[in-house]
Design an enzyme around this catalytic site. Structure first.
Site, PDB file in Angstrom:
ATOM      1  N   ASN A   8      51.369  49.781  44.411  1.00  0.00           N
ATOM      2  CA  ASN A   8      50.464  48.908  43.672  1.00  0.00           C
ATOM      3  C   ASN A   8      51.020  48.815  42.256  1.00  0.00           C
ATOM      4  O   ASN A   8      50.848  49.722  41.447  1.00  0.00           O
ATOM      5  CB  ASN A   8      49.053  49.518  43.681  1.00  0.00           C
ATOM      6  CG  ASN A   8      48.048  48.654  42.943  1.00  0.00           C
ATOM      7  OD1 ASN A   8      48.387  47.618  42.371  1.00  0.00           O
ATOM      8  ND2 ASN A   8      46.797  49.085  42.941  1.00  0.00           N
ATOM      9  N   ARG A  92      50.308  45.893  47.385  1.00  0.00           N
ATOM     10  CA  ARG A  92      49.156  45.097  46.972  1.00  0.00           C
ATOM     11  C   ARG A  92      49.694  43.851  46.258  1.00  0.00           C
ATOM     12  O   ARG A  92      50.485  43.966  45.313  1.00  0.00           O
ATOM     13  CB  ARG A  92      48.295  45.896  46.009  1.00  0.00           C
ATOM     14  CG  ARG A  92      47.146  45.086  45.496  1.00  0.00           C
ATOM     15  CD  ARG A  92      46.370  45.827  44.453  1.00  0.00           C
ATOM     16  NE  ARG A  92      45.235  45.016  44.039  1.00  0.00           N
ATOM     17  CZ  ARG A  92      44.642  45.157  42.861  1.00  0.00           C
ATOM     18  NH1 ARG A  92      45.056  46.062  42.005  1.00  0.00           N
ATOM     19  NH2 ARG A  92      43.629  44.397  42.547  1.00  0.00           N
ATOM     20  N   HIS A 180      39.702  41.288  44.760  1.00  0.00           N
ATOM     21  CA  HIS A 180      39.270  42.652  45.133  1.00  0.00           C
ATOM     22  C   HIS A 180      39.024  42.752  46.635  1.00  0.00           C
ATOM     23  O   HIS A 180      38.249  43.601  47.101  1.00  0.00           O
ATOM     24  CB  HIS A 180      38.008  43.107  44.364  1.00  0.00           C
ATOM     25  CG  HIS A 180      38.240  43.267  42.889  1.00  0.00           C
ATOM     26  ND1 HIS A 180      37.422  42.712  41.940  1.00  0.00           N
ATOM     27  CD2 HIS A 180      39.204  43.916  42.207  1.00  0.00           C
ATOM     28  CE1 HIS A 180      37.871  43.001  40.733  1.00  0.00           C
ATOM     29  NE2 HIS A 180      38.967  43.740  40.870  1.00  0.00           N
ATOM     30  N   HIS A 207      32.076  45.707  42.952  1.00  0.00           N
ATOM     31  CA  HIS A 207      33.311  46.441  42.630  1.00  0.00           C
ATOM     32  C   HIS A 207      33.406  46.432  41.107  1.00  0.00           C
ATOM     33  O   HIS A 207      33.776  45.425  40.500  1.00  0.00           O
ATOM     34  CB  HIS A 207      34.518  45.745  43.276  1.00  0.00           C
ATOM     35  CG  HIS A 207      35.828  46.369  42.908  1.00  0.00           C
ATOM     36  ND1 HIS A 207      36.581  47.120  43.795  1.00  0.00           N
ATOM     37  CD2 HIS A 207      36.535  46.363  41.753  1.00  0.00           C
ATOM     38  CE1 HIS A 207      37.675  47.544  43.197  1.00  0.00           C
ATOM     39  NE2 HIS A 207      37.677  47.090  41.952  1.00  0.00           N
ATOM     40  N   ARG A 240      38.430  40.918  30.181  1.00  0.00           N
ATOM     41  CA  ARG A 240      38.267  39.506  30.586  1.00  0.00           C
ATOM     42  C   ARG A 240      36.799  39.114  30.458  1.00  0.00           C
ATOM     43  O   ARG A 240      35.926  39.943  30.728  1.00  0.00           O
ATOM     44  CB  ARG A 240      38.714  39.322  32.043  1.00  0.00           C
ATOM     45  CG  ARG A 240      40.220  39.420  32.237  1.00  0.00           C
ATOM     46  CD  ARG A 240      40.588  39.515  33.714  1.00  0.00           C
ATOM     47  NE  ARG A 240      40.978  40.848  34.097  1.00  0.00           N
ATOM     48  CZ  ARG A 240      41.076  41.279  35.364  1.00  0.00           C
ATOM     49  NH1 ARG A 240      40.805  40.472  36.367  1.00  0.00           N
ATOM     50  NH2 ARG A 240      41.452  42.515  35.613  1.00  0.00           N
ATOM     51  N   GLU A 378      41.590  51.197  48.418  1.00  0.00           N
ATOM     52  CA  GLU A 378      42.423  50.020  48.700  1.00  0.00           C
ATOM     53  C   GLU A 378      43.777  50.428  49.294  1.00  0.00           C
ATOM     54  O   GLU A 378      44.317  49.741  50.152  1.00  0.00           O
ATOM     55  CB  GLU A 378      42.639  49.232  47.403  1.00  0.00           C
ATOM     56  CG  GLU A 378      41.365  48.562  46.924  1.00  0.00           C
ATOM     57  CD  GLU A 378      41.290  48.410  45.411  1.00  0.00           C
ATOM     58  OE1 GLU A 378      41.247  49.452  44.712  1.00  0.00           O
ATOM     59  OE2 GLU A 378      41.252  47.275  44.927  1.00  0.00           O
TER      60      GLU A 378
END
Ligand code: ADP
Length: 404
Positions: A8, A92, A180, A207, A240, A378
């Site tokens: 990742n 990922r 996600h 999440h 963000r 994940e």
């Protein structure tokens, strides 16, 4: 021992995990590590299956200037010192665009197609693709699998997939993708063990990490999400802004003279909890702060989660459970309590003692809607997808492709 490497990669860190493949396709995590401080103060840290440290070493900046170099350093450490030669690598990849509704075996054509989505995930996609390219160059026979954050949401119907803009743009790929997805897919797979009846019903999963979104699931499938075309929309995040009137972007360009790349940097790096609080993007620091703006940022975060929960409950036409996951959702009893307050009108009541203990179920037994905390994974999802693609692809024996 057959192993799968999961990667990742982000802008300043490459996280990796090694899973051993046990009988009946079961996977067991053996190593979890990361190289962070890429291009500034590179450092490799890793732990074994029990979390005991097995490496902690610093590198000069010239030795690990970028993501491919970090991948090379991690790969060398795994191969030369631990004698780990994975049978496949799972990555990922944040954006799969309209084409990819499931993981895919990587070749040069796939990489070229995924390049097209760099603009849609500028903070993630280039770094996700960098280690894929360096492994393709160095170990062309080693199978690699791309697992997408968008794929789980490809079950959305047309109403959830469109913006109210001319069709040509939708055809070009301007759609509400949602992100996600690997985390939501893990939760969808875990729920039948935790609450079998609820897994078949209508669930909102929040999440809440440094990136944050919510997903409305019906019978384990995504029907709506707070994120859209890019990972900027929806909930406020560490840096963000979440939902923003596009007029603000026009204002930044026309009144502030900002270029597209200035606006991009601003929206991805300077807004959200960091911008609103002026204190930090890290929820722990905001919780510890006595600054009034830090309090405003926390209030705003909980309020927007509540608003978006209302929207997702409408999409589901009701609600059977609410699930918290990711860094903030799994660890912050305070934020969970604040969010549950916002959900009070739905008939949700918190059990403060269970919440403080981070229990699996944190709602009171008489709560109309149960609330769960489910730690996400994940990387395990990526390892599972990688193994399953490896096993189902035609006429190859993975052992023959092992890197030596
Ligand atoms: P990502 O994987 O997107 O980088 P994580 O899921 O690890 O993010 O979540 C990171 C966020 O979780 C940070 O804002 C961090 O402050 C928050 N977090 C982690 N532990 C706690 C905690 N105990 N209390 C409050 N926030 C926490």
């Amino acid at each position: 021992m057959d192993t799968i490497l999961v990667v990742n990669a982000g802008s300043s860190s490459v996280k990796f995990q090694v899973y051993s493949v046990e009988g009946e396709g079961k996977l067991r995590r053996q190593i979890k590590g990361q190289i962070d401080g890429i291009g500034s103060r590179p450092r490799l840290r890793a732990g074994d299956a029990n979390g005991n440290p097995i490496a902690d070493r610093a590198y000069p900046i010239e030795a690990v200037p970028d993501v491919p170099a970090a991948m090379g350093t991690a790969g060398e450490w795994l191969r030369d010192e631990l004698r780990i030669h994975p049978i496949a690598v799972g990555h990922r990849v944040v954006h799969g665009g309209p084409e990819y509704d499931r993981p895919v075996l990587i070749d040069h054509g796939v990489v070229a197609r995924l390049e097209r989505f760099v603009m849609l995930a500028p903070l993630h996609q280039p770094h996700n693709l960098a280690p894929i390219r360096s492994i393709l160059a160095g170990f062309p026979a080693l199978p690699q699998v791309a697992c997408f954050d968008t794929a789980f949401h490809r079950t959305h119907g047309p109403l959830a997939d469109h913006y109210a803009i001319p069709h040509q743009l939708h055809a070009e790929g301007v759609r509400r993708y949602g992100f996600h997805g690997l985390s939501y897919e893990y939760i969808a797979n875990a729920l039948p063990q935790i609450a079998p009846d609820i897994a078949k019903g209508r669930v909102i999963v929040a999440h809440l990490g440094s990136g944050a979104s919510m997903c409305a699931m019906s019978r384990g499938q995504s029907v709506e999400s707070t994120m859209g075309f890019t990972a900027l929309d929806g909930l406020p995040m560490g840096t963000r802004p979440g939902q923003l009137d596009p007029g603000v972007v026009l204002y930044l360009i026309s009144e502030k003279g900002m270029s597209a790349s200035n606006v991009q940097d601003f929206l991805y790096r300077d807004c959200g909890l960091k911008g609103l609080s002026g204190v930090s993007n890290d929820m722990r620091e905001l919780e510890a702060s006595s600054d009034a703006k830090a309090k405003l940022a926390i209030d705003y975060f909980a309020y927007r989660i509540g608003l978006n929960a209302g929207m997702l409950a409408a999409a589901l036409q009701g609600l059977d459970a609410f699930v918290f996951t990711a860094g903030i959702g799994e660890n912050s009893a305070t934020i969970r309590a604040r969010v549950v307050e916002q959900l009070g009108w739905l008939g949700v009541t918190l059990d403060p003692a269970e919440n403080a203990r981070h229990s699996k179920q944190i709602s009171r037994s008489d709560s109309r809607i149960p609330v769960y905390v489910v730690p996400t994974d994940e990387e395990l999802m990526i390892a599972k997808h990688t193994l399953s693609l490896l096993m189902t692809r035609p006429s190859t024996n993975p052992r023959q492709e092992r890197v030596s």
